[in-house]
Enzyme design. Structure first.
Site, PDB file in Angstrom:
ATOM      1  CD  GLN A   1       4.645  17.084   4.685  1.00  0.00           C
ATOM      2  OE1 GLN A   1       3.911  16.354   5.341  1.00  0.00           O
ATOM      3  NE2 GLN A   1       5.776  17.560   5.161  1.00  0.00           N
TER       4      GLN A   1
ATOM      5  CD  GLU B   1      10.306  13.508  10.825  1.00  0.00           C
ATOM      6  OE1 GLU B   1       9.220  12.939  11.015  1.00  0.00           O
ATOM      7  OE2 GLU B   1      11.292  12.958  10.312  1.00  0.00           O
TER       8      GLU B   1
ATOM      9  CD  GLU C   1      13.147   2.039  10.302  1.00  0.00           C
ATOM     10  OE1 GLU C   1      13.445   3.130  10.839  1.00  0.00           O
ATOM     11  OE2 GLU C   1      13.672   0.965  10.626  1.00  0.00           O
TER      12      GLU C   1
ATOM     13  CB  CYS D   1      13.021   9.705   7.994  1.00  0.00           C
ATOM     14  SG  CYS D   1      13.638   8.348   7.038  1.00  0.00           S
TER      15      CYS D   1
ATOM     16  CB  SER E   1       3.885  10.557  10.358  1.00  0.00           C
ATOM     17  OG  SER E   1       2.639   9.933  10.552  1.00  0.00           O
TER      18      SER E   1
ATOM     19  CE  LYS F   1      -1.675   3.249   2.424  1.00  0.00           C
ATOM     20  NZ  LYS F   1      -1.898   4.283   1.452  1.00  0.00           N
TER      21      LYS F   1
HETATM   22  P1  ADP Z   1       3.577  10.478   5.507  1.00  0.00           P
HETATM   23  O1  ADP Z   1       2.992  11.842   5.691  1.00  0.00           O
HETATM   24  O2  ADP Z   1       5.046  10.416   5.642  1.00  0.00           O
HETATM   25  O3  ADP Z   1       3.061   9.760   4.299  1.00  0.00           O
HETATM   26  P2  ADP Z   1       1.771   8.981   7.182  1.00  0.00           P
HETATM   27  O4  ADP Z   1       2.104   8.322   8.479  1.00  0.00           O
HETATM   28  O5  ADP Z   1       0.630   9.906   7.128  1.00  0.00           O
HETATM   29  O6  ADP Z   1       3.126   9.675   6.785  1.00  0.00           O
HETATM   30  O7  ADP Z   1       1.557   7.893   6.069  1.00  0.00           O
HETATM   31  C1  ADP Z   1       2.429   6.809   5.853  1.00  0.00           C
HETATM   32  C2  ADP Z   1       1.629   5.684   5.228  1.00  0.00           C
HETATM   33  O8  ADP Z   1       0.698   5.203   6.200  1.00  0.00           O
HETATM   34  C3  ADP Z   1       0.817   6.104   4.015  1.00  0.00           C
HETATM   35  O9  ADP Z   1       0.832   5.050   3.070  1.00  0.00           O
HETATM   36  C4  ADP Z   1      -0.557   6.304   4.623  1.00  0.00           C
HETATM   37  O10 ADP Z   1      -1.600   6.181   3.677  1.00  0.00           O
HETATM   38  C5  ADP Z   1      -0.601   5.190   5.648  1.00  0.00           C
HETATM   39  N1  ADP Z   1      -1.590   5.387   6.726  1.00  0.00           N
HETATM   40  C6  ADP Z   1      -2.108   6.569   7.176  1.00  0.00           C
HETATM   41  N2  ADP Z   1      -3.006   6.351   8.152  1.00  0.00           N
HETATM   42  C7  ADP Z   1      -3.068   5.016   8.348  1.00  0.00           C
HETATM   43  C8  ADP Z   1      -3.800   4.155   9.231  1.00  0.00           C
HETATM   44  N3  ADP Z   1      -4.653   4.637  10.117  1.00  0.00           N
HETATM   45  N4  ADP Z   1      -3.600   2.823   9.151  1.00  0.00           N
HETATM   46  C9  ADP Z   1      -2.709   2.322   8.267  1.00  0.00           C
HETATM   47  N5  ADP Z   1      -1.991   3.063   7.412  1.00  0.00           N
HETATM   48  C10 ADP Z   1      -2.151   4.399   7.442  1.00  0.00           C
END
Ligand code: ADP
Length: 476
Positions: free
Chosen positions: A327, A379, A246, A280, A225, A171
């Protein structure tokens, strides 16, 4: 045309799709990408599950051939796919092409890992009994990836998972589906049984959450994140899934009085601002000893204010756009927070106009910052860095370690003894001496300490610690 998801070897569409837009040129649509539903995600997990027994015991040569095919094609198409990546994420072309090459090299490395399987045979403490310790695949793994390395991170999770006999549901981040789709398309033509690899593009709270919750998914490898990582950890550990996270960083680069100033400036500019600071491993805290402080700040501010910001495909440009509007808003908020906290903005921080509409931000350098300020603790994930003064080596080391994160830590010094001491005592998963905090090799472990990471390391041979499970067999 809507680019579809790959489920059980078929390209599956749905009515829902997301428009992927170029952050260097908001008038350029890169493509429309399907958004998997919960039902699509279930189907992807079911396909991976059905394929998992077969792939786990497929011959090492079969795995090698499939991964080597993918690696070869990624390397051959690095320029073309790098162009796509630069347009969807915003990093400059040279960095984007290098990222695709790295993805190719990763697949080649893990092709080799598939045939380097081994184990241990031991004597039992009992007469007439042998003991074997071997490693097996977990089964189905869910790979959830962020937007800042749209092909390298999907590659390093996918290649490692497949080499060790796991079946995959990938995903990718919502905002960068094109690179992941291109990778999936290559994998779909590789000699790999249907269902071994599945692509489910879509929303984190739909696709990602489903992967984390489903009992058939034995392991989750996530990069993203810190808040999202924490959320996943609760659900995944509750049901006993294996987990690898990570997350963020707030990486220090220490510059001592005895540093070579040119080396220190190069490390700081690269570590803090290349890839628009969206790594990161970026050095967002530059901790500088007082004897070199004013020379360092003057030279760095001059370099940073001359950095050319603009369209990621323009060969003159050194810093591409911020990846999206959220962002950008976050970066601007932190620039205001830094000013309100009393740090001095030495240069940058302004939005800049370019011939195309994009998220162009001149890199911002704060000086005379304090490590307790929010801009030094949280961050930001953008082209915003701060310089913090330090009295001596011990003070600099203490400041470097005074952070909730622990991914990468760097030092610029010509002293072997300070370099050794820093290497031993930095509370980080990765230490860099006279090198930028960002920029890592693909054949060695990647990961951090404290709130940066959770679970076994990624990449290199250590990747097997997450993607396999140990079995002990007794043979009478
Ligand atoms: P970034 O802003 O670095 O993409 P996120 O943590 O928002 O950081 O997203 C990282 C990944 O996690 C993306 O693929 C996002 O779609 C997915 N993601 C966001 N929310 C969820 C959740 N509740 N459960 C599983 N995956 C998630």
């Amino acid at each position: 045309m809507v680019y579809k998801n790959l489920i059980g070897g078929d390209w599956v569409g749905s009515d829902r799709f997301r428009r992927n837009v170029n952050p260097s040129d908001l008038d350029e649509v890169i493509g429309e990408y399907a958004q998997a539903t919960a039902a699509d995600t279930d189907a992807a997990i079911a396909s991976a599950h059905a394929a998992s027994d077969g792939w786990a015991v497929a011959s090492p040569q079969a795995k090698f051939d499939a991964l080597d095919f993918v690696g070869t094609e990624l390397l051959a198409r690095a320029d073309e796919l790098g162009n796509l990546l630069a347009r969807e994420e915003g990093k400059i072309l040279i960095e984007a092409v290098a990222e695709v090459r790295r993805a190719g090299q990763i697949f080649k490395f893990f092709a080799g890992e598939s045939v380097r399987t081994g184990g241990e045979q031991l004597a039992s403490i009992r007469e007439g009994v042998d003991v074997e310790v071997t490693r097996e695949a977990l089964g189905v793994v869910g790979l959830i990836t962020p937007w800042n390395f749209p092909i390298a991170i999907p590659a390093w999770k996918t290649a490692a998972a497949l080499a060790h006999g796991n079946c995959v549901v990938l995903k990718p981040a919502d905002s960068v589906p094109a690179s992941a789709w291109a990778l999936a398309e290559i994998i779909s033509r590789s000699p790999m049984p249907r269902g071994v690899f599945n692509l489910a593009m879509g929303r984190g709270r739909v696709v990602g959450q489903r992967l984390v919750e489903d009992a058939r998914v034995a392991g989750i490898s996530f990069t993203g994140s810190t808040p999202t990582g924490r959320l996943l950890r609760t659900t995944a550990t509750e049901r006993g899934a294996k987990l690898q996270l990570e997350m963020g960083g707030k990486n220090p680069l220490v510059v001592l009085d005895d540093a070579n100033l040119d080396v220190a400036i190069e490390c700081a500019v690269n570590g803090a601002f290349f890839s628009t600071g969206q790594r990161c491993t970026a050095s967002s805290r530059l901790i500088v000893q007082k004897g070199i402080y004013s020379r360092f700040v003057a030279a760095l501010a001059k370099r940073v204010s001359n950095l050319r910001v603009g369209h990621a495909l323009d060969p003159e440009v050194q810093i591409g756009p911020v990846t999206d509007e959220d962002q950008l808003r976050q970066n601007l908020e932190y620039i205001k927070i830094g000013q309100d906290e009393g740090a001095r903005l030495a240069c940058g921080g302004d939005l800049v106009d370019r011939p195309t509409r994009g998220f162009f931000l001149q890199p911002a350098l704060f000086v005379d910052a304090d490590n307790a300020m929010r801009i030094a603790r949280e961050e930001i994930f953008g082209p915003v860095a701060c310089v913090i003064p330090a009295d001596d080596f011990e003070h600099a080391l203490a400041l470097a370690n005074d952070t909730p994160f622990g991914l990468s830590a760097g030092i610029c010094t010509t002293s072997l003894s300070y370099a050794r001491s820093f290497k031993r005592r930095a509370l980080a998963g990765m230490v860099m001496v006279n090198l930028p905090t960002a920029g890592v090799d693909y054949h060695v472990p990647f990961g951090g300490r404290k709130q940066s990471s959770f679970g076994p390391r990624e990449q290199g041979s250590h990747a097997r610690d997450f993607f396999t499970i140990v079995k002990t067999s007794y043979i009478g």
